[in-house]
Design an enzyme around this catalytic site. Structure first.
Site, PDB file in Angstrom:
ATOM      1  N   VAL A   7       0.831  -1.214   0.000  1.00 40.15           N
ATOM      2  CA  VAL A   7       0.000   0.000   0.000  1.00 40.15           C
ATOM      3  C   VAL A   7       0.867   1.265   0.000  1.00 40.15           C
ATOM      4  O   VAL A   7       0.588   2.224  -0.727  1.00 40.15           O
ATOM      5  CB  VAL A   7      -0.972   0.001   1.207  1.00 40.15           C
ATOM      6  CG1 VAL A   7      -1.858   1.243   1.175  1.00 40.15           C
ATOM      7  CG2 VAL A   7      -1.822  -1.257   1.223  1.00 40.15           C
TER       8      VAL A   7
ATOM      9  N   LYS B  21      -7.438  -2.116   9.033  1.00 43.55           N
ATOM     10  CA  LYS B  21      -8.823  -2.441   9.447  1.00 43.55           C
ATOM     11  C   LYS B  21      -8.862  -3.154  10.788  1.00 43.55           C
ATOM     12  O   LYS B  21      -9.768  -2.935  11.591  1.00 43.55           O
ATOM     13  CB  LYS B  21      -9.504  -3.283   8.372  1.00 43.55           C
ATOM     14  CG  LYS B  21      -8.866  -4.618   8.159  1.00 43.55           C
ATOM     15  CD  LYS B  21      -8.658  -5.056   6.747  1.00 43.55           C
ATOM     16  CE  LYS B  21      -7.691  -4.277   5.913  1.00 43.55           C
ATOM     17  NZ  LYS B  21      -7.317  -4.994   4.696  1.00 43.55           N
TER      18      LYS B  21
ATOM     19  N   GLU C  16     -10.555   5.407   5.195  1.00 44.37           N
ATOM     20  CA  GLU C  16     -11.375   4.909   4.083  1.00 44.37           C
ATOM     21  C   GLU C  16     -10.777   3.640   3.470  1.00 44.37           C
ATOM     22  O   GLU C  16     -11.513   2.699   3.127  1.00 44.37           O
ATOM     23  CB  GLU C  16     -11.483   6.009   3.006  1.00 44.37           C
ATOM     24  CG  GLU C  16     -12.453   5.724   1.894  1.00 44.37           C
ATOM     25  CD  GLU C  16     -13.897   5.640   2.366  1.00 44.37           C
ATOM     26  OE1 GLU C  16     -14.466   6.664   2.731  1.00 44.37           O
ATOM     27  OE2 GLU C  16     -14.454   4.522   2.365  1.00 44.37           O
TER      28      GLU C  16
ATOM     29  N   LYS D 280     -13.948  -5.396   8.644  1.00 39.48           N
ATOM     30  CA  LYS D 280     -14.641  -4.415   7.792  1.00 39.48           C
ATOM     31  C   LYS D 280     -16.116  -4.329   8.169  1.00 39.48           C
ATOM     32  O   LYS D 280     -16.710  -3.241   8.147  1.00 39.48           O
ATOM     33  CB  LYS D 280     -14.470  -4.795   6.323  1.00 39.48           C
ATOM     34  CG  LYS D 280     -13.018  -4.647   5.884  1.00 39.48           C
ATOM     35  CD  LYS D 280     -12.755  -5.363   4.591  1.00 39.48           C
ATOM     36  CE  LYS D 280     -11.290  -5.292   4.230  1.00 39.48           C
ATOM     37  NZ  LYS D 280     -10.948  -6.181   3.112  1.00 39.48           N
TER      38      LYS D 280
ATOM     39  N   GLY E  70      -5.219  -4.262  -3.298  1.00 40.13           N
ATOM     40  CA  GLY E  70      -4.202  -4.018  -4.320  1.00 40.13           C
ATOM     41  C   GLY E  70      -3.507  -2.692  -4.079  1.00 40.13           C
ATOM     42  O   GLY E  70      -4.048  -1.789  -3.439  1.00 40.13           O
TER      43      GLY E  70
HETATM   44  N1  LIG Z   1      -2.561  -4.899   0.501  1.00 45.14           N
HETATM   45  C1  LIG Z   1      -3.802  -4.453   0.326  1.00 45.14           C
HETATM   46  O1  LIG Z   1      -4.393  -4.589  -0.743  1.00 45.14           O
HETATM   47  C2  LIG Z   1      -4.514  -3.737   1.444  1.00 45.14           C
HETATM   48  C3  LIG Z   1      -5.809  -3.239   1.226  1.00 45.14           C
HETATM   49  C4  LIG Z   1      -6.455  -2.516   2.235  1.00 45.14           C
HETATM   50  C5  LIG Z   1      -5.820  -2.339   3.447  1.00 45.14           C
HETATM   51  N2  LIG Z   1      -4.569  -2.865   3.653  1.00 45.14           N
HETATM   52  C6  LIG Z   1      -3.940  -2.632   4.947  1.00 45.14           C
HETATM   53  O2  LIG Z   1      -2.828  -1.761   4.755  1.00 45.14           O
HETATM   54  C7  LIG Z   1      -1.808  -2.049   5.697  1.00 45.14           C
HETATM   55  C8  LIG Z   1      -0.502  -2.325   4.961  1.00 45.14           C
HETATM   56  O3  LIG Z   1      -0.690  -3.446   4.135  1.00 45.14           O
HETATM   57  P1  LIG Z   1       0.404  -3.871   3.040  1.00 45.14           P
HETATM   58  O4  LIG Z   1      -0.280  -4.881   2.178  1.00 45.14           O
HETATM   59  O5  LIG Z   1       1.012  -2.689   2.406  1.00 45.14           O
HETATM   60  O6  LIG Z   1       1.490  -4.599   3.970  1.00 45.14           O
HETATM   61  P2  LIG Z   1       2.947  -5.086   3.549  1.00 45.14           P
HETATM   62  O7  LIG Z   1       3.092  -5.146   2.077  1.00 45.14           O
HETATM   63  O8  LIG Z   1       3.213  -6.327   4.338  1.00 45.14           O
HETATM   64  O9  LIG Z   1       3.905  -3.908   4.069  1.00 45.14           O
HETATM   65  C9  LIG Z   1       4.020  -3.600   5.413  1.00 45.14           C
HETATM   66  C10 LIG Z   1       5.020  -2.493   5.580  1.00 45.14           C
HETATM   67  O10 LIG Z   1       5.044  -2.125   6.953  1.00 45.14           O
HETATM   68  C11 LIG Z   1       6.390  -2.059   7.383  1.00 45.14           C
HETATM   69  N3  LIG Z   1       6.408  -2.338   8.836  1.00 45.14           N
HETATM   70  C12 LIG Z   1       5.913  -3.403   9.490  1.00 45.14           C
HETATM   71  N4  LIG Z   1       6.094  -3.266  10.831  1.00 45.14           N
HETATM   72  C13 LIG Z   1       6.696  -2.064  11.000  1.00 45.14           C
HETATM   73  C14 LIG Z   1       7.154  -1.340  12.134  1.00 45.14           C
HETATM   74  N5  LIG Z   1       6.996  -1.833  13.348  1.00 45.14           N
HETATM   75  N6  LIG Z   1       7.738  -0.136  11.942  1.00 45.14           N
HETATM   76  C15 LIG Z   1       7.906   0.368  10.690  1.00 45.14           C
HETATM   77  N7  LIG Z   1       7.491  -0.278   9.564  1.00 45.14           N
HETATM   78  C16 LIG Z   1       6.898  -1.476   9.728  1.00 45.14           C
HETATM   79  C17 LIG Z   1       7.130  -3.093   6.572  1.00 45.14           C
HETATM   80  O11 LIG Z   1       8.505  -2.773   6.590  1.00 45.14           O
HETATM   81  P3  LIG Z   1       9.582  -3.554   5.702  1.00 45.14           P
HETATM   82  O12 LIG Z   1       9.370  -3.024   4.302  1.00 45.14           O
HETATM   83  O13 LIG Z   1      10.867  -3.144   6.276  1.00 45.14           O
HETATM   84  O14 LIG Z   1       9.265  -5.005   5.829  1.00 45.14           O
HETATM   85  C18 LIG Z   1       6.464  -2.886   5.206  1.00 45.14           C
HETATM   86  O15 LIG Z   1       7.070  -1.817   4.525  1.00 45.14           O
HETATM   87  C19 LIG Z   1      -2.321  -3.234   6.533  1.00 45.14           C
HETATM   88  O16 LIG Z   1      -2.932  -2.769   7.682  1.00 45.14           O
HETATM   89  C20 LIG Z   1      -3.377  -3.872   5.621  1.00 45.14           C
HETATM   90  O17 LIG Z   1      -4.387  -4.548   6.335  1.00 45.14           O
HETATM   91  C21 LIG Z   1      -3.908  -3.548   2.679  1.00 45.14           C
END
Ligand SMILES: NC(=O)c1ccc[n+]([C@@H]2O[C@H](COP(=O)([O-])OP(=O)(O)OC[C@H]3O[C@@H](n4cnc5c(N)ncnc54)[C@H](OP(=O)(O)O)[C@@H]3O)[C@@H](O)[C@H]2O)c1
Length: 419
Positions: free
Chosen positions: A33, A115, A139, A215, A312
């Site tokens: 994200v 969420k 959102e 959600k 995504g």
């Molecule tokens: N993916 C989707 O489609 C989607 C959709 C809606 C909502 N979300 C929500 O958005 C959020 C992020 O999702 P994502 O898919 O982007 O996750 P992700 O790809 O696993 O990325 C997580 C990021 O958070 C960083 N991180 C984790 N713990 C941390 C900490 N303690 N301090 C600093 N950085 C930290 C990680 O660092 P590193 O890069 O160093 O590992 C990574 O950059 C989640 O809450 C998820 O539920 C995701």
């Protein structure tokens, strides 16, 4: 109770009314994200935003941006007086809440996509915003690119909502789309969803219905003003779905979809997540792949349907950017339904028509039906279709039996005919 730190109470975020020349943001989390937000921000012309710093966790990971952007200390963002808005995009709900709390206490507006954190911490987030007069927008946490929260807050402000029902988890919808047309196995479909960046880092949350439940809790809060604790909301996922269930569904003209429901029942609110056998004439039947679809039913506006990508990198990044943009005109959630006279209680007392498939030779372990419409006993499996009390189902040991699959027949009325 949250007591403001001495001297930390803010009368508003630093953003001034009207369009700002440049909003300065700090991003915590630069995964799927975070990177999506960065891309969208580079390509959009509408908002002038500057990324001051990005905080990540893993020092050994290669990054797509120059090193000077990055820090491993979140306080370089939270405590940075130059930063107006903290964008929290990590995958750890506990740390995410600490980030939000510490940022709000310092008068910084927050945008988050988490969420789990929002659903589990509703009451605290609500109080933090009231005490510090600083907005927390989320959102992207509910159906990513579909602007459902702001619509519930603003558009349905004066209408009486009856129900919300929807496909709110892109990963399971993608998996179900792939396995139901027979093109991929369950495992390959999940891998495909992960490779495409719309499965959560831990797929258990998606396939067990937990993600959809968070959600559903967010929808419940903004539709009815009720903060339901996720642990008190029923979720049943698709982990025990079998080829037999898929064949049953397709022979009868249904698609299996994981559905989150929020429904007003005799002035109480029921919230639950379970796979449903969706008939062709139901508009949710047409929502496939990683798309989400949300059906809203209200007293005056009748039924409306929202569809869009619920996960995504870019769709979610664009929802985050929309919240950042909303902050430039001092938007905050007012939790309007919570301010209204009618205060709701949760309920599990309602009837549900279900399909239960279980092994041949076993029993329904005391679960009683009010009526039975169909029964089948085969060499390996048997199933029953009938109506029962939802509160009875909640007590059944069948719910944790890996050899059983349960699906609901829709209670809502999603028969919107588009042509
Ligand atoms: N993916 C989707 O489609 C989607 C959709 C809606 C909502 N979300 C929500 O958005 C959020 C992020 O999702 P994502 O898919 O982007 O996750 P992700 O790809 O696993 O990325 C997580 C990021 O958070 C960083 N991180 C984790 N713990 C941390 C900490 N303690 N301090 C600093 N950085 C930290 C990680 O660092 P590193 O890069 O160093 O590992 C990574 O950059 C989640 O809450 C998820 O539920 C995701």
């Amino acid at each position: 109770m949250i007591i403001p730190d001495a001297g930390a109470l803010c009368t508003g975020i630093r953003l001034k009314p009207g369009k700002m020349s440049k909003i300065k943001i700090g991003i915590i989390g630069f995964g799927c994200v975070g990177r999506g937000l960065y891309d969208v921000l580079q390509k959009t012309g509408g908002i002038e935003a500057e990324i001051v710093k990005i905080c990540v966790k893993d020092r050994s990971k290669p990054r797509s941006l120059p090193a000077h952007y990055f820090t491993f200390d979140r306080y370089e963002i939270i405590a940075n007086p130059e930063i107006d808005v903290v964008v929290e995009l990590i995958d750890d709900a506990e740390v995410a809440f600490e980030i939000v709390r510490e940022s709000v206490r310092r008068g910084k507006a927050v945008v988050t996509a988490n969420k789990k954190m929002v659903a589990e911490r509703f009451a605290e987030l609500y109080e933090l915003q009231n005490v510090y007069k600083v907005p927390v927008l989320y959102e992207a946490a509910c159906c990513a690119s579909i602007p459902v929260i702001r619509n519930l807050e603003e558009y349905y402000d004066n209408d009486q909502l009856k129900a919300i029902e929807g496909i709110v988890n892109g990963t399971t919808n993608f998996i179900l789309s792939k396995v139901s047309d027979g093109r991929l196995s369950y495992g390959l479909a999940l891998k495909n969803a992960q490779d495409n960046g719309f499965a959560e880092s831990d797929p258990f949350s998606d396939v067990s219905g937990l993600d959809a439940k968070y959600k559903a809790c967010i929808l419940t809060a903004h539709a009815f003003g009720l903060f339901v604790e996720p642990q008190r909301v029923f979720n049943y996922g698709i982990e025990t779905l079998s080829g037999f269930d898929l064949r049953y569904a397709s022979e009868k003209g249904y698609k299996i979809k994981l559905i989150a429901s929020v429904k007003k029942i005799h002035d109480k609110i029921a919230t639950w997540v379970i796979p449903q056998l969706v008939p062709r004439e139901n508009i949710l039947y047409q929502v496939d792949q990683e798309y989400n679809g949300v059906l809203v039913e209200a007293v005056f506006s009748d039924r409306q349907f929202f569809i869009g990508k619920g996960a995504g990198s870019h769709p979610t990044g664009s929802a985050v950017l929309s919240d950042i943009s909303a902050l430039t005109y001092n938007y905050r959630y007012e939790y309007k339904k919570r301010q209204q006279k009618q205060q709701y209680e949760p309920t599990n007392e309602f009837e549900l028509k279900v399909y239960i498939r279980f092994p041949a030779g076993s029993t329904l372990q005391g679960l009683s039906f009010l009526s039975i419409e169909e029964e089948y006993k085969g060499r390996d499996v048997q199933y029953v279709v009938g109506t029962l009390l939802f509160s009875d189902l909640l007590k059944s040991p069948l719910l944790s039996d890996a050899n059983v699959f349960i699906a609901q027949f829709p209670t809502l009325t999603a028969d919107i005919h588009l042509n």
